[in-house]
Design an enzyme around this catalytic site. Sequence first.
Site, PDB file in Angstrom:
ATOM      1  N   ASP A 107     -46.619 -20.486 -25.286  1.00 31.35           N
ATOM      2  CA  ASP A 107     -45.901 -19.226 -25.069  1.00 31.35           C
ATOM      3  C   ASP A 107     -46.667 -18.299 -24.124  1.00 31.35           C
ATOM      4  O   ASP A 107     -46.095 -17.684 -23.224  1.00 31.35           O
ATOM      5  CB  ASP A 107     -45.658 -18.533 -26.420  1.00 31.35           C
ATOM      6  CG  ASP A 107     -44.930 -19.451 -27.390  1.00 31.35           C
ATOM      7  OD1 ASP A 107     -44.395 -20.490 -26.943  1.00 31.35           O
ATOM      8  OD2 ASP A 107     -44.896 -19.144 -28.591  1.00 31.35           O
ATOM      9  N   LEU A 165     -38.299 -16.901 -29.746  1.00 33.35           N
ATOM     10  CA  LEU A 165     -38.249 -16.700 -28.291  1.00 33.35           C
ATOM     11  C   LEU A 165     -39.550 -16.062 -27.789  1.00 33.35           C
ATOM     12  O   LEU A 165     -39.610 -15.499 -26.712  1.00 33.35           O
ATOM     13  CB  LEU A 165     -37.040 -15.839 -27.911  1.00 33.35           C
ATOM     14  CG  LEU A 165     -35.696 -16.454 -28.326  1.00 33.35           C
ATOM     15  CD1 LEU A 165     -34.547 -15.479 -28.066  1.00 33.35           C
ATOM     16  CD2 LEU A 165     -35.455 -17.775 -27.596  1.00 33.35           C
ATOM     17  N   GLU A 189     -53.774 -14.157 -30.929  1.00 31.24           N
ATOM     18  CA  GLU A 189     -52.787 -14.705 -31.873  1.00 31.24           C
ATOM     19  C   GLU A 189     -53.436 -15.589 -32.939  1.00 31.24           C
ATOM     20  O   GLU A 189     -53.115 -15.497 -34.120  1.00 31.24           O
ATOM     21  CB  GLU A 189     -51.734 -15.494 -31.087  1.00 31.24           C
ATOM     22  CG  GLU A 189     -50.628 -15.999 -31.969  1.00 31.24           C
ATOM     23  CD  GLU A 189     -49.302 -16.140 -31.249  1.00 31.24           C
ATOM     24  OE1 GLU A 189     -49.005 -15.332 -30.346  1.00 31.24           O
ATOM     25  OE2 GLU A 189     -48.563 -17.066 -31.608  1.00 31.24           O
ATOM     26  N   SER A 210     -45.063   1.323 -31.220  1.00 32.47           N
ATOM     27  CA  SER A 210     -43.984   0.374 -30.951  1.00 32.47           C
ATOM     28  C   SER A 210     -42.641   1.081 -31.036  1.00 32.47           C
ATOM     29  O   SER A 210     -42.320   1.691 -32.067  1.00 32.47           O
ATOM     30  CB  SER A 210     -44.028  -0.766 -31.976  1.00 32.47           C
ATOM     31  OG  SER A 210     -42.773  -1.400 -32.035  1.00 32.47           O
TER      32      SER A 210
HETATM   33  C1  GAF Z   1     -44.430 -21.562 -31.381  1.00 33.60           C
HETATM   34  C2  GAF Z   1     -45.897 -21.674 -31.009  1.00 33.60           C
HETATM   35  F1  GAF Z   1     -46.403 -20.438 -30.744  1.00 33.60           F
HETATM   36  C3  GAF Z   1     -46.089 -22.579 -29.792  1.00 33.60           C
HETATM   37  O1  GAF Z   1     -47.472 -22.740 -29.561  1.00 33.60           O
HETATM   38  C4  GAF Z   1     -45.391 -23.928 -29.982  1.00 33.60           C
HETATM   39  O2  GAF Z   1     -46.140 -24.772 -30.829  1.00 33.60           O
HETATM   40  C5  GAF Z   1     -43.962 -23.726 -30.483  1.00 33.60           C
HETATM   41  O3  GAF Z   1     -43.898 -22.868 -31.614  1.00 33.60           O
HETATM   42  C6  GAF Z   1     -43.299 -25.023 -30.873  1.00 33.60           C
HETATM   43  O4  GAF Z   1     -43.115 -25.823 -29.766  1.00 33.60           O
HETATM   44  O5  GAF Z   1     -43.719 -20.901 -30.390  1.00 33.60           O
END
Ligand code: GAF
Length: 400
Positions: A195, A145, A183, A88
């Site tokens: 995400d 983010l 994850e 990284s």
């Molecule tokens: C984080 C989680 F990874 C998403 O899955 C989502 O729940 C978010 O929080 C909240 O909206 O980014």
Amino acid sequence: MRECYGWLDGDVALVDAGDPADLSASVRAAFADHYGEPPASVGRAPGRVNLMGEHTDYNAGLVLPVALAHATYAAARPRGDELVRITSAQQGETWEGTLAELGPRTIEGWAGYAAGVIWAMREAGHRVPGVDLLVDSRVPVGAGLSSSAALECSVAVALADLLGLDLTDDLRRELVEACIRAETEVVGAPTGGMDQTVALFGEAGSALLIDFTSHETTSVSLDLRGHTLLVTDTRVSHALTDGGYGSRRADCESAAKSLGVPTLREATRAAVDELTDDRVRRRATHIVSEIQRVTDTVTAFEQREWDDVGRLFDASHRSMRDDFEISCPELDTAVAVAVQAGAVAARMTGGGFGGSSVAVVPDERVDAVMRAIDAAFALEGFRSPVHLRAVPSAGATVDG
Ligand code: GAF
């Protein structure tokens, strides 16, 4: 930790997304420097900012994220043995292990997100070999983010390219699942999938409406007409493995169980109002009202009804602050000051407990809004925030 802020006159810190061609060239050069040979492929995957629908993904609800121009770049080269090496640029570290060592909860820290993808793709039947990887990122870490999904998805597309696979929609869907497994199972963060989905399916110029019941994604064209999506990273760091995220998820599951529905997507507001446990009722109230706000926000953006966007962002922020209890003083300040200084809408965004706010700001007020937030943070004795312009961008790509 390496940071890439540009500084505006008067010391406003703006995180620059950089030029993709330059960043791809730079990650290739860093790889060759580190491993002594050029990479065979470079994957690129964006961070995201969510416009509406927080914590609704794991409740089978709706979300409305935007993929950022800020992205993670992963350079990869297959090896002739079972070794995995992951470097990284941010952490200045290399993790080393073998394919056999990869699995649920076996790798601590940042490397788990990348190594977890190798494990999950192999679990899905892909013959990922031993590999050297080097990752570099313009997505601020711990800022809400989605730097984790950007890391996972950049590695996933680079590995897919090494395997000679075309990035069709079907493959993208498969990679979303692999990255979610990395994850939730390898790292142990009980997240919901928004995400990874937007990191792979985001479209330039659009937000992505994702329905976690039908698993349909719909592109929502964002014609911001003279407005900027301004993100402010409070630099209050959050980790989704901390417990707060998991306990919110448990409260939602408990609410659904009490109401006799599989998920809160199927709960009505009237039924939620009858829940007797005060905390669980407030958590469920947030989810049910937030899912409705996603639908309303799509309409408000489509019709460029900025007053409506403002009311919806305000209601969402209050709901997260008071009912879901995932805001913090820094986020509340960033949101309130943005609106006072001319934003038409502002709310916290992402998982919460720190991280970022997002504001819709008339272009000519962006500088004033950033400066007003910086001044308020200084007055309150908070860490200096950093800002970025969220330019709705495309999902993950490969540069083979
Ligand atoms: C984080 C989680 F990874 C998403 O899955 C989502 O729940 C978010 O929080 C909240 O909206 O980014």
